[in-house]
Design an enzyme around this catalytic site. Structure first.
Site, PDB file in Angstrom:
ATOM      1  N   MET A 185       0.826  -1.216   0.000  1.00 30.36           N
ATOM      2  CA  MET A 185       0.000   0.000   0.000  1.00 30.36           C
ATOM      3  C   MET A 185       0.855   1.258   0.000  1.00 30.36           C
ATOM      4  SD  MET A 185      -3.122  -0.668   2.606  1.00 30.36           S
ATOM      5  CE  MET A 185      -3.092  -2.309   3.281  1.00 30.36           C
ATOM      6  N   ASP A 242      11.579   3.163   4.150  1.00 22.79           N
ATOM      7  CA  ASP A 242      11.389   1.724   4.368  1.00 22.79           C
ATOM      8  C   ASP A 242      12.712   1.148   4.887  1.00 22.79           C
ATOM      9  OD1 ASP A 242       8.992  -0.245   2.955  1.00 22.79           O
ATOM     10  OD2 ASP A 242      10.783  -1.257   3.723  1.00 22.79           O
ATOM     11  N   VAL A 255      11.218   2.506  11.320  1.00 24.22           N
ATOM     12  CA  VAL A 255      10.234   3.379  11.978  1.00 24.22           C
ATOM     13  C   VAL A 255      10.239   3.273  13.501  1.00 24.22           C
ATOM     14  CG1 VAL A 255       8.605   3.625  10.048  1.00 24.22           C
ATOM     15  CG2 VAL A 255       8.409   1.646  11.603  1.00 24.22           C
ATOM     16  N   ASN A 300       2.450   4.325   7.705  1.00 26.98           N
ATOM     17  CA  ASN A 300       1.913   3.138   7.046  1.00 26.98           C
ATOM     18  C   ASN A 300       2.647   1.855   7.389  1.00 26.98           C
ATOM     19  OD1 ASN A 300       0.598   1.651   4.593  1.00 26.98           O
ATOM     20  ND2 ASN A 300       2.802   1.501   4.217  1.00 26.98           N
ATOM     21  N   TYR A 331      -0.777  -7.688  17.397  1.00 30.20           N
ATOM     22  CA  TYR A 331      -1.277  -6.888  16.270  1.00 30.20           C
ATOM     23  C   TYR A 331      -2.508  -6.103  16.713  1.00 30.20           C
ATOM     24  CZ  TYR A 331      -2.176  -5.801  11.320  1.00 30.20           C
ATOM     25  OH  TYR A 331      -2.348  -5.166  10.117  1.00 30.20           O
TER      26      TYR A 331
HETATM   27  N1  LIG Z   1      -2.699  -5.947   3.534  1.00 27.73           N
HETATM   28  C1  LIG Z   1      -3.712  -5.979   4.375  1.00 27.73           C
HETATM   29  O1  LIG Z   1      -4.656  -6.762   4.186  1.00 27.73           O
HETATM   30  C2  LIG Z   1      -3.781  -5.025   5.551  1.00 27.73           C
HETATM   31  C3  LIG Z   1      -4.972  -4.962   6.268  1.00 27.73           C
HETATM   32  C4  LIG Z   1      -5.075  -4.080   7.340  1.00 27.73           C
HETATM   33  C5  LIG Z   1      -4.021  -3.240   7.661  1.00 27.73           C
HETATM   34  N2  LIG Z   1      -2.868  -3.332   6.951  1.00 27.73           N
HETATM   35  C6  LIG Z   1      -1.793  -2.409   7.343  1.00 27.73           C
HETATM   36  O2  LIG Z   1      -1.436  -1.612   6.237  1.00 27.73           O
HETATM   37  C7  LIG Z   1      -0.053  -1.230   6.313  1.00 27.73           C
HETATM   38  C8  LIG Z   1       0.654  -1.584   5.013  1.00 27.73           C
HETATM   39  O3  LIG Z   1       0.531  -2.990   4.840  1.00 27.73           O
HETATM   40  P1  LIG Z   1       0.880  -3.752   3.489  1.00 27.73           P
HETATM   41  O4  LIG Z   1      -0.154  -4.790   3.347  1.00 27.73           O
HETATM   42  O5  LIG Z   1       1.153  -2.793   2.386  1.00 27.73           O
HETATM   43  O6  LIG Z   1       2.229  -4.464   3.982  1.00 27.73           O
HETATM   44  P2  LIG Z   1       3.559  -4.943   3.213  1.00 27.73           P
HETATM   45  O7  LIG Z   1       4.182  -5.954   4.105  1.00 27.73           O
HETATM   46  O8  LIG Z   1       3.252  -5.319   1.820  1.00 27.73           O
HETATM   47  O9  LIG Z   1       4.435  -3.608   3.220  1.00 27.73           O
HETATM   48  C9  LIG Z   1       4.885  -3.067   4.450  1.00 27.73           C
HETATM   49  C10 LIG Z   1       6.191  -2.341   4.241  1.00 27.73           C
HETATM   50  O10 LIG Z   1       6.643  -1.914   5.538  1.00 27.73           O
HETATM   51  C11 LIG Z   1       8.042  -2.108   5.605  1.00 27.73           C
HETATM   52  N3  LIG Z   1       8.492  -2.214   7.001  1.00 27.73           N
HETATM   53  C12 LIG Z   1       8.357  -3.265   7.843  1.00 27.73           C
HETATM   54  N4  LIG Z   1       8.964  -3.010   9.005  1.00 27.73           N
HETATM   55  C13 LIG Z   1       9.471  -1.755   8.908  1.00 27.73           C
HETATM   56  C14 LIG Z   1      10.210  -0.922   9.785  1.00 27.73           C
HETATM   57  N5  LIG Z   1      10.585  -1.340  11.010  1.00 27.73           N
HETATM   58  N6  LIG Z   1      10.558   0.324   9.357  1.00 27.73           N
HETATM   59  C15 LIG Z   1      10.212   0.742   8.118  1.00 27.73           C
HETATM   60  N7  LIG Z   1       9.526  -0.003   7.229  1.00 27.73           N
HETATM   61  C16 LIG Z   1       9.161  -1.246   7.632  1.00 27.73           C
HETATM   62  C17 LIG Z   1       8.297  -3.385   4.808  1.00 27.73           C
HETATM   63  O11 LIG Z   1       9.649  -3.495   4.390  1.00 27.73           O
HETATM   64  C18 LIG Z   1       7.321  -3.229   3.658  1.00 27.73           C
HETATM   65  O12 LIG Z   1       7.890  -2.586   2.544  1.00 27.73           O
HETATM   66  C19 LIG Z   1       0.503  -1.961   7.551  1.00 27.73           C
HETATM   67  O13 LIG Z   1       0.492  -1.071   8.656  1.00 27.73           O
HETATM   68  C20 LIG Z   1      -0.506  -3.083   7.777  1.00 27.73           C
HETATM   69  O14 LIG Z   1      -0.558  -3.488   9.128  1.00 27.73           O
HETATM   70  C21 LIG Z   1      -2.711  -4.210   5.918  1.00 27.73           C
END
Ligand SMILES: NC(=O)c1ccc[n+]([C@@H]2O[C@H](COP(=O)([O-])OP(=O)(O)OC[C@H]3O[C@@H](n4cnc5c(N)ncnc54)[C@H](O)[C@@H]3O)[C@@H](O)[C@H]2O)c1
Length: 248
Positions: A17, A36, A60, A86, A154
């Site tokens: 996202m 990231d 982060v 995010n 979580y």
């Molecule tokens: N995909 C879903 O269904 C979903 C649903 C609800 C909420 N979310 C939330 O949306 C957000 C984005 O999720 P996504 O699905 O795109 O996830 P993703 O895993 O595809 O991408 C997350 C990104 O965060 C980065 N990351 C992880 N730890 C990090 C850190 N310590 N510092 C900096 N960057 C870091 C990763 O390298 C990755 O590029 C997250 O907060 C997730 O909890 C996702």
């Protein structure tokens, strides 16, 4: 150009996202700093997005990293007017008695402490910018408990994001700074495809009233709106984006 004149920071934006938000922010005219821990994917996206973007490697959960990110953003583009917190991780899926304290703390550090640290370090810059918008990405796990997918870390961290958002909204409204939380349901990203196989995604789609999982563009539409001046009277609010899943 709905984000013209904005300077934005988006975390966890090398994939999923966050990467889509970065693409949309640049397309809508924002100067976009995206961060990231994955430096390789971040550099590749920076090459795609060009001069209006800046990638910074950033954990982060690290306060020192946050100070460096805000300094880099100000040096290249000026005071920061949009922050999208995010970045997030799922952590181990295990019932409460089987979860280690260390795993609990790791998830809270990346999902929750990060939102506090980002907010803390960006707020002085936003005051200098004359106002701004903070968009915190929580989850439907910050609204309801999820049956069948045990993960108290979580849930705790995503509920906390909602609380931080509301408190910051009332503390900084008088400075023209807004804060809102976004609560996605199933969204097709690497996080989802690592957790669920194709059959499980089909089952998940069937459980959603709209009969599909969300796409990154669905969430970016909302995040752009909340970042823009179109949402100028909206603060302290929570936005569920789940195809109706939690309305059941
Ligand atoms: N995909 C879903 O269904 C979903 C649903 C609800 C909420 N979310 C939330 O949306 C957000 C984005 O999720 P996504 O699905 O795109 O996830 P993703 O895993 O595809 O991408 C997350 C990104 O965060 C980065 N990351 C992880 N730890 C990090 C850190 N310590 N510092 C900096 N960057 C870091 C990763 O390298 C990755 O590029 C997250 O907060 C997730 O909890 C996702």
């Amino acid at each position: 150009m709905r984000l013209n004149q904005k300077v934005a920071i988006i975390t966890g934006a090398a994939q999923g996202m966050g990467a889509e938000h970065a693409r949309r922010f640049v397309a809508e005219g924002a100067k976009t700093v995206f961060t990231d821990i994955n430096a390789e994917a971040g550099a590749a996206l920076e090459a795609e997005l060009g001069e209006a973007s800046l990638f910074v490697r950033h954990d982060v959960g690290s306060e020192a990293d946050w100070a460096a990110v805000v300094a880099a953003a100000e040096a290249k583009f000026g005071p920061v007017s949009v922050l999208v917190n995010n970045a997030g991780i799922i952590g181990p899926v295990a019932k409460a008695a089987d979860l280690s304290a260390a795993d609990f703390e790791t998830v809270c550090r990346v999902n929750q402490t990060s939102v506090f640290l980002g907010t803390k370090h960006v707020l002085p810059s936003m005051v200098r910018a004359g106002g701004g918008s903070i968009v915190n990405i929580s989850s439907i796990s910050g609204i309801v408990a999820i049956y069948g997918t045990p993960n108290v870390a979580y849930a705790a961290s995503k509920f906390a994001v909602r609380g931080i958002t509301k408190q910051v909204a009332i503390e900084y409204g008088e400075h023209g700074i807004r804060a809102n939380s976004v609560h996605p349901g199933y969204i097709r990203t690497p996080m989802m495809t690592e957790a669920l196989d194709a059959d499980q995604i089909k089952v998940a789609s069937g459980s959603v009233p709209i009969k599909r999982v969300g796409e990154v563009e669905d969430v970016s539409n909302l995040v752009v709106f909340l970042a823009s001046d179109e949402s100028g009277f909206i603060t302290g609010s929570e936005y569920i984006i789940d195809g109706g899943l939690t309305a059941l």
